[in-house]
Design a protein around this motif. Structure first.
Motif: not given
Length: 245
Positions: A161-175
């Motif tokens: 992947y060229d880009l990963v955008f994360c807008d999910g559960d904040r508790m899972e941010s580090l994972d």
């Protein structure tokens, strides 16, 4: 709104500590209101600068009806710009929602690029599919995977992947960060939405666990030798980092 760092009472995520705060506050006494107003006006102007079409407005309305918070126009434009700058052909999105961020990402992708978008709620993804079609994107431009991010991401290809955008559960941010770094090619970009948490990230008061986790995320990204990072003041804060080659 995110308070100016120099007004923060204690050292959070590398912001000035008490001594620095007092010194700067004395120098700027009486100017805080003007500075804050100027920032609010500038941020509002930056969001208003982005023109949204009927497909984006429709997707936003579906999000409001579902009680979801969509990315701001300024955040969407930043994601579109980053995807275009990376000449992205493959993008992974954590948190489909009703398709607002997905439309922006698809607009930045190459014409043959594919968005892989993950969400635990299939009903939301149906709205996103409609929004993508209304925005003029063919069905093969997006791959919808229902499920929890941490169940789905391990099944995606390393370095694909060229880009990963994360807008999910904040508790899972580090994972999600760890999974994103595995998914990204060298020179790829990872982005996290909502890292200001409505100003709570730099608030010295007692904060919930999800805000503490965002602080851990910010600290981890900033201290990583594997990443070149930037924190963009658009929407509710967009944390971006490039994976070093």
């Amino acid at each position: 709104m995110l308070p100016p760092p120099f007004l923060t009472p204690g050292p959070i995520c590398g912001f000035p500590g008490p001594a620095d705060t007092v010194t700067v506050a004395r120098q700027l006494r009486g100017q805080e209101r003007a500075i804050t107003a100027n920032r609010q006006t500038s941020w509002a102007f930056a969001d208003a600068f982005v023109a949204e079409d009927d497909a984006l407005r429709w997707a936003r309305e579906r999000a409001r009806e579902a009680g979801l918070r969509s990315v701001s126009p300024g955040t969407g434009a930043a994601l579109r710009l980053l995807a275009a700058t990376a000449d992205a052909k493959a993008v992974a999105e954590i948190g489909t929602g009703t398709g607002v961020s997905g439309i922006y990402l698809l607009q930045g992708l190459r014409p043959d690029g594919v968005l892989t978008t993950v969400d635990p709620e299939p009903d939301r993804q149906q709205f996103a599919k409609q929004a993508f079609r209304a925005a003029g994107f063919a069905g093969n431009r997006a791959r919808f995977i229902p499920g929890r991010a941490l169940d789905v991401l391990p099944r995606l290809a390393d370095g694909g992947y060229d880009l990963v955008f994360c807008d999910g559960d904040r508790m899972e941010s580090l994972d999600c960060l760890a999974e994103s770094l595995r998914l990204l090619r060298p020179g790829g970009i990872v982005c996290f939405e909502g890292v200001f948490a409505d100003g709570r990230t730099v608030d010295s008061g007692v904060q919930p666990a999800e805000v503490l986790r965002l602080r851990d995320l910010l600290r981890t990204v900033r201290e990583s030798q594997e990443l070149v990072e930037s924190l963009l003041p658009v929407g509710d804060g967009l944390l971006c980092a490039v994976k070093r080659v």
